[in-house]
Design an enzyme around this catalytic site. Structure first.
Site, PDB file in Angstrom:
ATOM      1  CB  ALA A  58      -0.757   0.040   1.121  1.00 29.06           C
TER       2      ALA A  58
ATOM      3  CG  HIS B 182      -3.665  -9.114  -2.159  1.00 25.78           C
ATOM      4  ND1 HIS B 182      -2.948  -8.214  -1.482  1.00 25.78           N
ATOM      5  CD2 HIS B 182      -3.669 -10.155  -1.695  1.00 25.78           C
ATOM      6  CE1 HIS B 182      -2.426  -8.978  -0.456  1.00 25.78           C
ATOM      7  NE2 HIS B 182      -2.843 -10.282  -0.478  1.00 25.78           N
TER       8      HIS B 182
ATOM      9  CB  CYS C 200     -24.044 -11.544 -14.570  1.00 29.67           C
ATOM     10  SG  CYS C 200     -23.677 -12.509 -16.047  1.00 29.67           S
TER      11      CYS C 200
ATOM     12  CG  ASN D 109       7.404   0.311   4.610  1.00 30.94           C
ATOM     13  OD1 ASN D 109       6.617   0.688   3.983  1.00 30.94           O
ATOM     14  ND2 ASN D 109       7.171  -0.236   5.965  1.00 30.94           N
TER      15      ASN D 109
HETATM   16 ZN   LIG Z   1     -23.171 -14.657 -14.812  1.00 33.46          ZN
END
Ligand SMILES: [Zn+2]
Length: 246
Positions: free
Chosen positions: A24, A120, A153, A214
């Site tokens: 981050a 991630h 969707c 950092n």
């Molecule tokens: Zn779908």
């Protein structure tokens, strides 16, 4: 700092398989908050932490989207800062072979990095949680404007971000990065990560040498060349120093 910077630049100049690993802290100067920082910590709020899970997305998709969608839309507008650009620059001159990132903001690619593993996930598009069909963020923005969250969707399934929520498996890029790093990593340039989030931080153990940029201490500082401060200032200095020594 100058001596440490020279030491780090020398390491980068002589390592042939070097990778960056970012967290981050590389993106805070692009206006993206570090959720784990004291004070600003989103995840220090237990309600939000419990909402950022795969379970919460299934159980309360509308609430999940109402909280997180505005943030994601803001992240999608963010632009790379000098740290992202310098990491791309180190790759361009052949001093880095790729970047592993814990961030979902996509800023390494926007800065021009070619080899990027987003362990991630990312926010370039959404994906249906039922049929896995990709969907654009426009679908979510439209649902937000109409007050019809969560976005759905064509198949009726809830559309979700292609990111790793708490309690979920890592993105496929994690295994890809693992495979590459296992083949040898002479040097890892760690930028803006406190190396506290597992399993992402476990990738560090494959590196023969470490440079850490950092603001705060990390558990690996005693094994690393540590450059303390702003990533947006230090990483460009490193690039300059590596270029200057060629
Ligand atoms: Zn779908």
């Amino acid at each position: 700092m100058d001596r440490k910077l020279a030491e780090a630049a020398a390491l980068l100049s002589r390592s042939s398989r070097a990778y960056a690993f970012t967290g981050a802290g590389v993106s805070t100067e692009s206006g993206i908050p570090d959720f784990r920082s004291p004070g600003t910590g989103l995840w220090s709020n237990p309600k939000l932490l419990s909402l950022a899970t795969g379970d919460a997305l299934q159980r309360e998709p509308a609430r999940f989207y109402n909280v997180f969608l505005p943030q994601w839309l803001a992240y999608r507008q963010a632009v790379p800062n000098p740290a992202h650009k310098a990491i791309a620059g180190l790759e361009a001159i052949g001093r880095l072979s790729g970047v592993v990132t814990q961030n979902i903001d996509g800023l390494h690619r926007k800065a021009g990095s070619q080899v990027v593993w987003e362990v991630h996930g990312h926010l370039r598009h959404l994906v249906c949680s039922s049929c896995q069909r990709p969907a654009s963020f426009a679908v979510a923005e439209e649902a937000l404007q109409k007050g019809a969250l969560p976005p759905r969707c064509r198949c009726g399934g809830v559309v979700r971000p292609d990111v790793v929520l708490f309690g979920e498996a890592m993105a496929p890029d994690f295994d890809r990065a693992l495979t590459v790093l296992r083949q040898g990593c002479e040097l890892m340039l760690i930028v803006g990560s406190s190396l506290a989030v597992y399993p992402a931080a476990s990738l560090v153990r494959f590196a023969d040498a470490l440079i850490i940029v950092n603001r705060d201490p990390t558990p690996y500082d005693d094994q690393a060349v540590v450059l303390r401060g702003s990533a947006g200032e230090i990483v460009p200095e490193l690039l300059k120093s590596v270029v200057g020594s060629r």
